[in-house]
Design an enzyme around this catalytic site. Structure first.
Site, mmCIF file in Angstrom:
data_model
loop_
_atom_site.group_PDB
_atom_site.id
_atom_site.type_symbol
_atom_site.label_atom_id
_atom_site.label_comp_id
_atom_site.label_asym_id
_atom_site.label_seq_id
_atom_site.Cartn_x
_atom_site.Cartn_y
_atom_site.Cartn_z
ATOM 1 C CE LYS A 208 1.112 4.954 8.468
ATOM 2 N NZ LYS A 208 1.173 4.334 7.173
ATOM 3 C CG ASP B 185 5.777 3.840 0.828
ATOM 4 O OD1 ASP B 185 6.042 4.552 1.822
ATOM 5 O OD2 ASP B 185 4.606 3.609 0.449
ATOM 6 C CE1 TYR C 176 -3.695 2.525 0.617
ATOM 7 C CE2 TYR C 176 -2.435 3.261 2.527
ATOM 8 C CZ TYR C 176 -3.483 3.446 1.642
ATOM 9 O OH TYR C 176 -4.306 4.541 1.771
HETATM 10 C C1 LIG Z 1 0.492 4.788 5.824
HETATM 11 C C2 LIG Z 1 1.201 4.540 4.561
HETATM 12 C C3 LIG Z 1 1.063 5.369 3.436
HETATM 13 C C4 LIG Z 1 0.039 6.477 3.369
HETATM 14 O O1 LIG Z 1 0.251 7.485 4.301
HETATM 15 P P1 LIG Z 1 -0.978 8.468 4.653
HETATM 16 O O2 LIG Z 1 -0.340 9.468 5.569
HETATM 17 O O3 LIG Z 1 -2.026 7.628 5.278
HETATM 18 O O4 LIG Z 1 -1.425 9.090 3.375
HETATM 19 C C5 LIG Z 1 1.873 5.142 2.341
HETATM 20 N N1 LIG Z 1 2.745 4.130 2.332
HETATM 21 C C6 LIG Z 1 2.902 3.306 3.377
HETATM 22 C C7 LIG Z 1 3.916 2.220 3.316
HETATM 23 C C8 LIG Z 1 2.125 3.464 4.519
HETATM 24 O O5 LIG Z 1 2.259 2.608 5.537
#
Ligand SMILES: *Cc1c(COP(=O)(O)O)cnc(C)c1O
Length: 433
Positions: free
Chosen positions: A273, A245, A150
């Site tokens: 995060k 990511d 994701y």
């Molecule tokens: C949480 C997450 C996202 C998206 O971040 P948001 O702040 O919710 O838009 C993208 N990539 C990874 C790996 C994530 O865990």
């Protein structure tokens, strides 16, 4: 298996019904609704350290931590103080502040591959912008992502696995035009041959491979030893960029992120995060020669009214400073390991087939006999058992993510007593499966 339900939460239930009249599903992000585990959401009143309290006054040991950011625990005094101090000086200027450079330096100390960094407001923006940059600098349109990974909810990245998906992206949400995902190619996590096949067919068109270096959004799935080095080698050989990511894994799997654990030097990295410490903040960055292609220096446009917001930056900076104190990250990982190994042992002694996947301070429990190393493995675990487990844990005062396909997080505020108490509740829950 006994029927198990969470205790009736009168105030939460009422808040939920009221919210659902005005907010779709009663929630502002879908998994919060807890539909997958057959529960209603607990509405939260406050948090402190490792605990949260719902509006009915129940206390939970929290392993969600706002889905990852709160690695120092809820309402850490130093973070709250930094936020209040920043807020008193003004909430937002839309002009540069010195604290943005300070946060970027703190990020670069931990993640040296990020030679230049731009701050944004969400992980979705970070990955979306990194993809645009990769397309801009390579002049190519295609991207490769992995089944079950994701990267936020930007259209081009909302592509799920499907049997035909190895060669052609299929949108996994209504409202995403097929044309938007036609350039999104999907490979299998931990399967370099699936990546090689895409590059053999369309290597000249591939701008970038984007990967969660440790997958966290299909539950935690650990990369095989050769997977990330293989991606680095394949992308380099074809003039494509490798985008790590690390929105979840950054400062979580290790202080320097998964790239430090696995010795990878990506072209671009996305963070989020933890670097916002619980406030809306994320970042993307990487090799200087690429980042210099961003506006106002170069032709790749990217912007944000609240990007680098001073209050969010203060929360992130305070969090990273606490986390980099000697021994802090190691302590969190040690507690995570104790919990993960403890759950595994309880599964074995109770004869419950389960697997615990863990890297650093993140982990997942899968109810299955088989090792889980890709999306198919994650999907074939027993989600009914997970739902029962979730409800039993919540009823006993332990708050887990309400889906099999999410990671669980330990914070610096979790004490050895928290871990021991959690394991007692795990044992009781497993005994009733
Ligand atoms: C949480 C997450 C996202 C998206 O971040 P948001 O702040 O919710 O838009 C993208 N990539 C990874 C790996 C994530 O865990």
């Amino acid at each position: 298996m006994q029927a198990e339900c969470t205790p009736y939460l009168q105030a939460s239930s009422q808040a939920y019904r009221e919210a659902a009249l005005a907010i779709p599903g009663g929630v502002n992000s879908p998994v919060r609704a807890a539909l997958a585990v057959g529960a209603e959401p607990a509405f939260i009143a406050r948090g402190e350290g490792p605990y949260i309290w719902d509006v009915d006054g129940n206390r939970y040991i929290d392993y969600v931590g706002s889905w990852g950011p709160l690695i120092m625990g809820h309402a850490h005094p130093a973070v709250v103080e930094a936020v209040c101090r920043a807020a008193h000086d003004g909430l937002s200027f839309g002009a540069p502040t010195e604290s943005e450079t300070e946060l970027v330096h703190a990020i670069q100390d931990a993640v040296p591959s990020m030679e230049m960094v731009r701050l944004v407001s969400s992980g979705t923006e970070a990955t979306m912008s990194a993809i645009r940059l990769a397309r801009g600098v390579t002049g190519r349109d295609c991207i490769v992502k992995f089944e079950g990974c994701y990267h936020g909810h930007a259209d081009a990245l909302l592509v799920k696995a499907g049997s035909g998906a190895l060669t052609m992206g299929v949108p996994s949400s209504a409202g995403v035009p097929a044309a938007t995902t036609a350039d999104t190619l999907v490979a299998r996590f931990n399967d370099l041959d699936s990546v090689r096949a895409l590059f053999a067919a369309r290597g000249e068109e591939i701008a970038a491979v984007i990967v969660e270096p440790v997958a966290g959004n299909m539950g935690v799935v650990v990369p095989h030893e050769d997977f990330l080095p293989g991606l680095r080698q394949i992308t380099e050989a074809h003039g494509s960029l490798l985008i790590c990511d690390e929105v979840m894994t950054g400062f979580r799997t290790a202080f320097g992120g998964a790239q430090s654990l696995y010795g990878i030097d990506p072209d671009l990295t996305c963070l989020g995060k933890i670097i916002g410490g619980g406030m809306p903040l994320a970042a993307f960055g990487g090799k200087r020669r690429y980042l210099e292609e961003l506006a106002p220096l170069g032709p790749v446009y990217q912007a944000g009214t609240l990007a680098g917001n001073p209050v969010a930056v203060a929360a992130g900076l305070a969090t990273v400073r606490l986390l980099r104190e000697p021994g802090v990250h190691e302590g969190i990982v040690a507690k995570t390991t104790a919990l993960a190994r403890g759950i595994e042992q309880l599964g074995a002694s109770r004869g419950v087939p389960l697997r615990v996947n863990q890297v650093g301070a993140m982990f997942s429990v899968f109810f299955t006999d088989d090792d889980v190393f890709d999306y198919q493995g994650a999907l074939s675990s027993n989600t009914d058992l997970f739902a029962f487990f979730y409800r039993a844990m919540r009823a006993s005062g332990v708050y887990l993510a309400p889906s099999q396909f999410e990671a669980l997080f330990v914070s610096a505020a979790h004490t050895d007593d928290c871990i021991a108490e959690t394991l007692e509740h795990v044992e009781a829950a497993l005994a009733r499966l």
